[in-house]
Design an enzyme around this catalytic site. Sequence first.
Site: not given
Length: 297
Positions: A146, A235, A265
């Site tokens: 991320s 995501d 995610h």
Amino acid sequence: MALHPQARAAVANAAGELAVTDPAFDIAAERERARAAAATQPRPDVAEVRDVDAGGVPARLYLPEGYDAVVVHAHGGGFVLNDIEVHDAAVRRFADISGVAVLSVDYRRPPEHPFPAAPDDLSAAVRWLDDRPDLAGLPTFVHGDSAGGNLALVAALRHPGRFTGVALVYPFLDPSASFDSYRTAADGFEPAEAAWYWQQYAATPADLEHPDLAPLLSDALGTLPPTLVTTAEHDPLRDEGEHLVLRLAEAGVEVVGTRYLGQVHGYWRHADVFDAAEPTMWQVAGWMRMLLRRRAR
């Protein structure tokens, strides 16, 4: 493909949580809550784990038996949340699976320390590795999930030729949120939340167009070593990660992209919730070992 049942349950369980965009959201309280939750997780044994000062930056060094390479790891959390304690169990698991040393960097976070504090801390940790005789000569990878994927990519761009490979798990790359997945795949991660994280991270509006913050704007992507990018189907960050794969391939970089079907995610570090989490670690570890074997020929 529809949401995997585990992902569907995770999204449902998170539905009642206070959004980061709510005026009542308390960053400090959320950081403490995440640390407390992490403290209850089983922590896999690693031969040696030590907290270190990595060039003025707090970090944790994981040394499995027989390690033959080093990974610089940057944790996710929208730049704002999480830390090396929250990621400890996942990094231990990855160190054991991969058999490589891992330096998990506790970079400074906004809003207290906005851009470029975090990439500067990653750079300091990389320079620290260069000064350690027990680690400096080893092949080195950079890895992040991320927001940590953003920082890992920026570290590789800032230090061309330094890394053997770059591994990114659903990287957070595009402050403009211009890709279709923000409208078609935002399951459990709202576009407004993504925008909030960027607002916390950027010190000025101009920072949102700086390639050290928005690396898709970099003109140096062709300098990257072999790169692995994994994305999650459901995501909002999916398309920007896959766009990076295309950009790198067109620039002549050796790149592999993998989309995990049905996933959302954040799944990567929750092996107790998502069946896909540990296989993702094995994929990253196997890709790294492939590059190490190639170097040894």
